[in-house]
Design an enzyme around this catalytic site. Sequence first.
Site, PDB file in Angstrom:
ATOM      1  CE  LYS A 291       9.796   3.434  -0.436  1.00  0.00           C
ATOM      2  NZ  LYS A 291       8.935   4.319  -1.141  1.00  0.00           N
TER       3      LYS A 291
ATOM      4  CE  LYS B 129       4.028   0.067  -2.442  1.00  0.00           C
ATOM      5  NZ  LYS B 129       3.646   0.570  -1.179  1.00  0.00           N
TER       6      LYS B 129
ATOM      7  CE  LYS C  71       1.695   7.732   1.287  1.00  0.00           C
ATOM      8  NZ  LYS C  71       2.799   6.904   1.769  1.00  0.00           N
TER       9      LYS C  71
HETATM   10  N1  AQP Z   1      -0.842   0.161  -3.754  1.00  0.00           N
HETATM   11  C1  AQP Z   1      -1.283  -0.172  -2.549  1.00  0.00           C
HETATM   12  N2  AQP Z   1      -2.296  -1.059  -2.426  1.00  0.00           N
HETATM   13  C2  AQP Z   1      -2.773  -1.387  -1.202  1.00  0.00           C
HETATM   14  N3  AQP Z   1      -2.293  -0.857  -0.050  1.00  0.00           N
HETATM   15  C3  AQP Z   1      -1.292   0.035  -0.141  1.00  0.00           C
HETATM   16  N4  AQP Z   1      -0.609   0.736   0.780  1.00  0.00           N
HETATM   17  C4  AQP Z   1       0.324   1.509   0.176  1.00  0.00           C
HETATM   18  N5  AQP Z   1       0.252   1.343  -1.153  1.00  0.00           N
HETATM   19  C5  AQP Z   1      -0.740   0.423  -1.382  1.00  0.00           C
HETATM   20  C6  AQP Z   1      -0.871   0.672   2.209  1.00  0.00           C
HETATM   21  O1  AQP Z   1      -1.035   1.990   2.675  1.00  0.00           O
HETATM   22  C7  AQP Z   1      -0.557   2.055   4.020  1.00  0.00           C
HETATM   23  C8  AQP Z   1       0.356   3.215   4.203  1.00  0.00           C
HETATM   24  O2  AQP Z   1       1.549   3.013   3.546  1.00  0.00           O
HETATM   25  P1  AQP Z   1       2.812   3.889   3.887  1.00  0.00           P
HETATM   26  O3  AQP Z   1       2.590   5.277   3.512  1.00  0.00           O
HETATM   27  O4  AQP Z   1       3.213   3.717   5.287  1.00  0.00           O
HETATM   28  O5  AQP Z   1       3.944   3.231   3.039  1.00  0.00           O
HETATM   29  P2  AQP Z   1       3.966   2.547   1.659  1.00  0.00           P
HETATM   30  O6  AQP Z   1       3.375   1.189   1.756  1.00  0.00           O
HETATM   31  O7  AQP Z   1       5.393   2.611   1.185  1.00  0.00           O
HETATM   32  O8  AQP Z   1       3.036   3.481   0.761  1.00  0.00           O
HETATM   33  P3  AQP Z   1       3.339   4.188  -0.579  1.00  0.00           P
HETATM   34  O9  AQP Z   1       2.103   4.881  -0.996  1.00  0.00           O
HETATM   35  O10 AQP Z   1       3.950   3.229  -1.564  1.00  0.00           O
HETATM   36  O11 AQP Z   1       4.404   5.289  -0.163  1.00  0.00           O
HETATM   37  P4  AQP Z   1       5.823   5.627  -0.764  1.00  0.00           P
HETATM   38  O12 AQP Z   1       5.630   5.789  -2.238  1.00  0.00           O
HETATM   39  O13 AQP Z   1       6.274   6.882  -0.116  1.00  0.00           O
HETATM   40  O14 AQP Z   1       6.708   4.479  -0.405  1.00  0.00           O
HETATM   41  C9  AQP Z   1       0.111   0.721   4.324  1.00  0.00           C
HETATM   42  O15 AQP Z   1      -0.799  -0.061   5.062  1.00  0.00           O
HETATM   43  C10 AQP Z   1       0.328   0.125   2.972  1.00  0.00           C
HETATM   44  O16 AQP Z   1       0.320  -1.284   3.014  1.00  0.00           O
END
Ligand code: AQP
Length: 334
Positions: A114, A196, A199
């Site tokens: 990040k 991965k 979002k």
């Molecule tokens: N690609 C993924 N595959 C499996 N699990 C995933 N999670 C996120 N991406 C994947 C799981 O979703 C939950 C919520 O995640 P979060 O929003 O708290 O943070 P994150 O992991 O940083 O999710 P994003 O989508 O990647 O958000 P951004 O882009 O804003 O950083 C968690 O249980 C995570 O493991």
Amino acid sequence: MSDKKVIFSGVKPSGDLTLGNYLGAIKNWVDLQDEYDCYYCVVDMHAITVHQEPKDLRKRTLEILAQYIAAGIDPEKNTMFIQSHVSAHAELTWVLNSMSYMGQLNRMTQFKEKSKDNADNLNAGLFTYPVLMASDILLYQADLVPVGDDQKQHLELARDLAERFNNRYSPTFVVPEIYTSKVGSRIMGLQDPTSKMSKSGDNENDYILLIDSPKATEKKIKRAVTDSLNKVRYSDDQPGIKNLITIYSKMTGESVESIEAKYEGVGYGKFKSDVAEVVNEGLQPIRDEFERLMNNKDYLEDVYMNGANAAERVARKTLRKVYKKVGFIPRKFK
Ligand code: AQP
């Protein structure tokens, strides 16, 4: 008090929910809700570690709550709430911040990633994000935390902090365990299957949103990067196809071996259109229910209001113990 084990998990409203969030986390939550005492939170305080438009953040926070419900999480069975409504999360974070080592926080992969993407907004919140996550979990004495694979390191920190506190003072926190599924704990990007699916990614063809239209979903899957081997095989040499098999398997419950056998000798075109079909079949009821819920804001308000009240009671109890143990004089009320 119930004898059930406790679960805590959440998603941050930094974008709309992706298929990765759904398959890696939320789908598991649905399966766990009968057996456990579950706290499912929309972690809006985590979202502001990256700049958010206030209006969009408000909208997305409510939408994500609606998507939890639409995905099958029952507000009658689970405590569903918005993180910023329970101030104990911020308060415990301060105590745990004072017990967290900079060296350990510096090693967090998500912080490093990040930091690269947010060089112009490298804030302290981004750095201590995992401590807030530890507070989220420890406040509810969670036994189990169902998250995707990417959150393993953060959960390790939560465990370390719980143990450190328990050793320094006296047993206070349950030391939580991670819960991930064997298949689907890391859904990869459709355009870059070596990273991965996220979002907040820049390329909208890299992710599928729960609220994407069936057409957009199909288009994105058809455009997914694959390879020239033309074999539907679950192999690290074919990350794009491996990811599509994972998605198919998680959506249908069919095993990887059975999918490989079914598509033996079948081209990628047909495989991709079948993946799109199973994804759309699985997501359509969620999309429909989401639409219905978003037209029923009073109901959503009731859910998050009742959720915050229930969460607050548990969180305050833990925080009171923590404050007492670290040496704060309890506040008196007349
Ligand atoms: N690609 C993924 N595959 C499996 N699990 C995933 N999670 C996120 N991406 C994947 C799981 O979703 C939950 C919520 O995640 P979060 O929003 O708290 O943070 P994150 O992991 O940083 O999710 P994003 O989508 O990647 O958000 P951004 O882009 O804003 O950083 C968690 O249980 C995570 O493991």
